[in-house]
Design a protein around this motif. Structure first.
Motif, mmCIF file in Angstrom:
data_model
loop_
_atom_site.group_PDB
_atom_site.id
_atom_site.type_symbol
_atom_site.label_atom_id
_atom_site.label_comp_id
_atom_site.label_asym_id
_atom_site.label_seq_id
_atom_site.Cartn_x
_atom_site.Cartn_y
_atom_site.Cartn_z
ATOM 1 N N TYR A 167 13.338 -15.049 -83.843
ATOM 2 C CA TYR A 167 14.571 -14.257 -83.882
ATOM 3 C C TYR A 167 15.453 -14.503 -82.657
ATOM 4 O O TYR A 167 16.656 -14.221 -82.695
ATOM 5 C CB TYR A 167 14.241 -12.776 -84.012
ATOM 6 C CG TYR A 167 13.847 -12.382 -85.410
ATOM 7 C CD1 TYR A 167 14.707 -11.684 -86.229
ATOM 8 C CD2 TYR A 167 12.605 -12.743 -85.929
ATOM 9 C CE1 TYR A 167 14.346 -11.335 -87.527
ATOM 10 C CE2 TYR A 167 12.231 -12.410 -87.212
ATOM 11 C CZ TYR A 167 13.108 -11.706 -88.007
ATOM 12 O OH TYR A 167 12.749 -11.375 -89.284
ATOM 13 N N ALA A 196 10.880 -19.102 -95.428
ATOM 14 C CA ALA A 196 11.553 -17.841 -95.105
ATOM 15 C C ALA A 196 11.373 -17.451 -93.641
ATOM 16 O O ALA A 196 12.281 -16.886 -93.029
ATOM 17 C CB ALA A 196 11.030 -16.733 -96.015
ATOM 18 N N THR A 256 24.653 -15.558 -95.277
ATOM 19 C CA THR A 256 24.093 -15.393 -96.627
ATOM 20 C C THR A 256 22.568 -15.384 -96.591
ATOM 21 O O THR A 256 21.933 -15.005 -97.584
ATOM 22 C CB THR A 256 24.570 -16.523 -97.559
ATOM 23 O OG1 THR A 256 24.070 -17.786 -97.076
ATOM 24 C CG2 THR A 256 26.095 -16.575 -97.631
ATOM 25 N N LYS A 257 21.980 -15.787 -95.467
ATOM 26 C CA LYS A 257 20.518 -15.810 -95.326
ATOM 27 C C LYS A 257 20.001 -14.583 -94.592
ATOM 28 O O LYS A 257 18.800 -14.517 -94.276
ATOM 29 C CB LYS A 257 20.081 -17.080 -94.579
ATOM 30 C CG LYS A 257 20.447 -18.378 -95.283
ATOM 31 C CD LYS A 257 19.734 -18.501 -96.610
ATOM 32 C CE LYS A 257 20.059 -19.796 -97.328
ATOM 33 N NZ LYS A 257 19.384 -19.886 -98.644
ATOM 34 N N ILE A 258 20.890 -13.632 -94.298
ATOM 35 C CA ILE A 258 20.473 -12.495 -93.484
ATOM 36 C C ILE A 258 19.405 -11.666 -94.175
ATOM 37 O O ILE A 258 18.553 -11.058 -93.512
ATOM 38 C CB ILE A 258 21.704 -11.622 -93.125
ATOM 39 C CG1 ILE A 258 21.405 -10.775 -91.890
ATOM 40 C CG2 ILE A 258 22.161 -10.790 -94.296
ATOM 41 C CD1 ILE A 258 21.257 -11.539 -90.622
ATOM 42 N N HIS A 259 19.395 -11.634 -95.507
ATOM 43 C CA HIS A 259 18.358 -10.878 -96.220
ATOM 44 C C HIS A 259 16.979 -11.478 -95.969
ATOM 45 O O HIS A 259 15.982 -10.746 -95.871
ATOM 46 C CB HIS A 259 18.658 -10.837 -97.721
ATOM 47 C CG HIS A 259 18.654 -12.181 -98.377
ATOM 48 N ND1 HIS A 259 19.723 -13.062 -98.270
ATOM 49 C CD2 HIS A 259 17.703 -12.811 -99.134
ATOM 50 C CE1 HIS A 259 19.428 -14.159 -98.945
ATOM 51 N NE2 HIS A 259 18.224 -14.041 -99.466
ATOM 52 N N SER A 260 16.906 -12.818 -95.866
ATOM 53 C CA SER A 260 15.630 -13.475 -95.567
ATOM 54 C C SER A 260 15.171 -13.150 -94.149
ATOM 55 O O SER A 260 13.964 -13.005 -93.894
ATOM 56 C CB SER A 260 15.757 -14.993 -95.737
ATOM 57 O OG SER A 260 16.080 -15.322 -97.075
ATOM 58 N N ARG A 284 15.754 -10.385 -92.504
ATOM 59 C CA ARG A 284 15.335 -8.992 -92.412
ATOM 60 C C ARG A 284 13.994 -8.724 -93.097
ATOM 61 O O ARG A 284 13.398 -7.669 -92.898
ATOM 62 C CB ARG A 284 16.411 -8.090 -93.025
ATOM 63 C CG ARG A 284 17.739 -8.150 -92.299
ATOM 64 C CD ARG A 284 18.790 -7.298 -92.983
ATOM 65 N NE ARG A 284 18.412 -5.892 -92.996
ATOM 66 C CZ ARG A 284 19.128 -4.936 -93.590
ATOM 67 N NH1 ARG A 284 20.257 -5.263 -94.221
ATOM 68 N NH2 ARG A 284 18.731 -3.680 -93.561
ATOM 69 N N GLU A 285 13.511 -9.665 -93.867
ATOM 70 C CA GLU A 285 12.256 -9.465 -94.598
ATOM 71 C C GLU A 285 11.015 -9.618 -93.720
ATOM 72 O O GLU A 285 9.925 -9.227 -94.119
ATOM 73 C CB GLU A 285 12.159 -10.444 -95.771
ATOM 74 C CG GLU A 285 13.100 -10.113 -96.922
ATOM 75 C CD GLU A 285 13.052 -11.163 -98.014
ATOM 76 O OE1 GLU A 285 12.367 -12.188 -97.795
ATOM 77 O OE2 GLU A 285 13.696 -10.965 -99.059
ATOM 78 N N HIS A 286 11.179 -10.180 -92.523
ATOM 79 C CA HIS A 286 10.030 -10.471 -91.674
ATOM 80 C C HIS A 286 10.089 -9.663 -90.384
ATOM 81 O O HIS A 286 11.165 -9.279 -89.927
ATOM 82 C CB HIS A 286 9.982 -11.969 -91.344
ATOM 83 C CG HIS A 286 9.753 -12.833 -92.549
ATOM 84 N ND1 HIS A 286 8.512 -13.188 -92.990
ATOM 85 C CD2 HIS A 286 10.636 -13.395 -93.417
ATOM 86 C CE1 HIS A 286 8.618 -13.937 -94.083
ATOM 87 N NE2 HIS A 286 9.897 -14.078 -94.359
#
Length: 297
Positions: A280, A220, A266-270, A272-274
């Motif tokens: 970045y 992640a 589709t991976k943007i949620h991953s 934003r988790e860090h």
């Protein structure tokens, strides 16, 4: 008071030099990001006029400032922490970031060529020299990285567990070549280098899907690196336009880039988790490159 000043100053300098041990080559991704932002604003002048031009120039100046600062820091680091530099070169992932230096040189040279080419003969000579240095160093970095990958796992060869989109970075610099090389009269060399980049893009894109099948999804914390896969079609498309390729072919490349963008979002949620970190910055240049490509089309 005067007797205490000399004792504090060396301590600060010593502390700063000690911290340079952790200055990984990935920091040059900041230069790439600001160069990409500059290119995007310069391309947006047709829409936003002089305001976009001013913002593009500011971003280019800031990119150059960061580049000079990082180069000076890297020189000090090489002298003060040679073992740390050697460790970066041996690292199964960080070694690919070594190519960010020549890529930064190529990007800065291309920006200068696009902005100032033909205004002064001395400046043209300096920009040509800078572009050639970046081009040769990028080819050398690519050969070094690929040679390393061909070794067995114990000697730094490819391993599925460590294979990430970061490995696309050595490819990026090669597809950049026509952006500046065509304007300075080195179209043949730039086209050949572009061909190397496009070939390696197809190889690495295939290997990335195989890696996902063999070793599972990326950790992640590396989710931002998915954006790096946007760079080859984005910069490749811009280079094809510079080489006067058929527009239909370039639209096809843009379609590939748009599809990859849809996938990475589709991976943007991953992402934003860090908490924000150096990883970045992997999102900055790819996003700017695809924006520039879209504005150009």
């Amino acid at each position: 008071m005067n007797t205490q000043a000399p004792t504090h100053r060396p301590n600060r300098i010593t502390r700063a030099v000690a911290l340079l041990e952790y200055l990984a080559p990935a920091w040059f991704a900041m230069v790439m990001g600001w160069c990409g932002l500059s290119q995007a604003w310069l391309r947006a002048t047709d829409v936003f006029g002089d305001s976009a031009l001013a913002l593009g120039l500011v971003a280019a100046i800031f990119a150059q400032f960061i580049f000079v600062l990082l180069c000076l820091a890297c020189i000090v680091r090489l002298q003060a922490h040679p073992n740390a530099v050697a460790a970066d070169m041996r690292h199964p992932v960080r070694h690919a970031f070594m190519a960010t230096l020549p890529i930064s040189i190529l990007l800065l040279a291309s920006l200068g060529i696009n902005l100032f080419w033909g205004t002064n003969r001395t400046l043209d000579t300096a920009l040509t020299f800078l572009w050639c240095v970046g081009s040769v160093l990028e080819i050398a970095a690519t050969v070094w990285v690929i040679e390393r990958w061909l070794n067995n796992a114990e000697n730094g060869g490819l391993q599925w567990a460590t294979f990430t989109p970061v490995f696309f970075i050595p490819v990026v610099g090669n597809v950049l070549a026509p952006l500046g090389g065509v304007s300075i009269g080195l179209e043949t060399w730039a086209t050949a280098q572009f061909g190397v980049g496009m070939f390696l893009w197809l190889v690495l894109q295939t290997l990335l899907f195989v890696r996902l099948a063999q070793a599972g999804p990326l950790p992640a914390r590396l989710a931002p690196s998915w954006f790096i896969t946007l760079v080859p079609p984005s910069i490749g498309g811009l280079s094809l336009l510079q080489l006067n390729a058929p527009v239909a072919v370039v639209w096809a490349i843009w379609g590939i880039g748009a599809f990859i963008l849809a996938l990475v979002l589709t991976k943007i949620h991953s992402v934003r988790e860090h908490a924000f970190g150096m990883a970045y910055w992997a999102m900055s240049f790819p996003s700017a490159a695809f924006t520039t490509f879209t504005l150009r089309m």
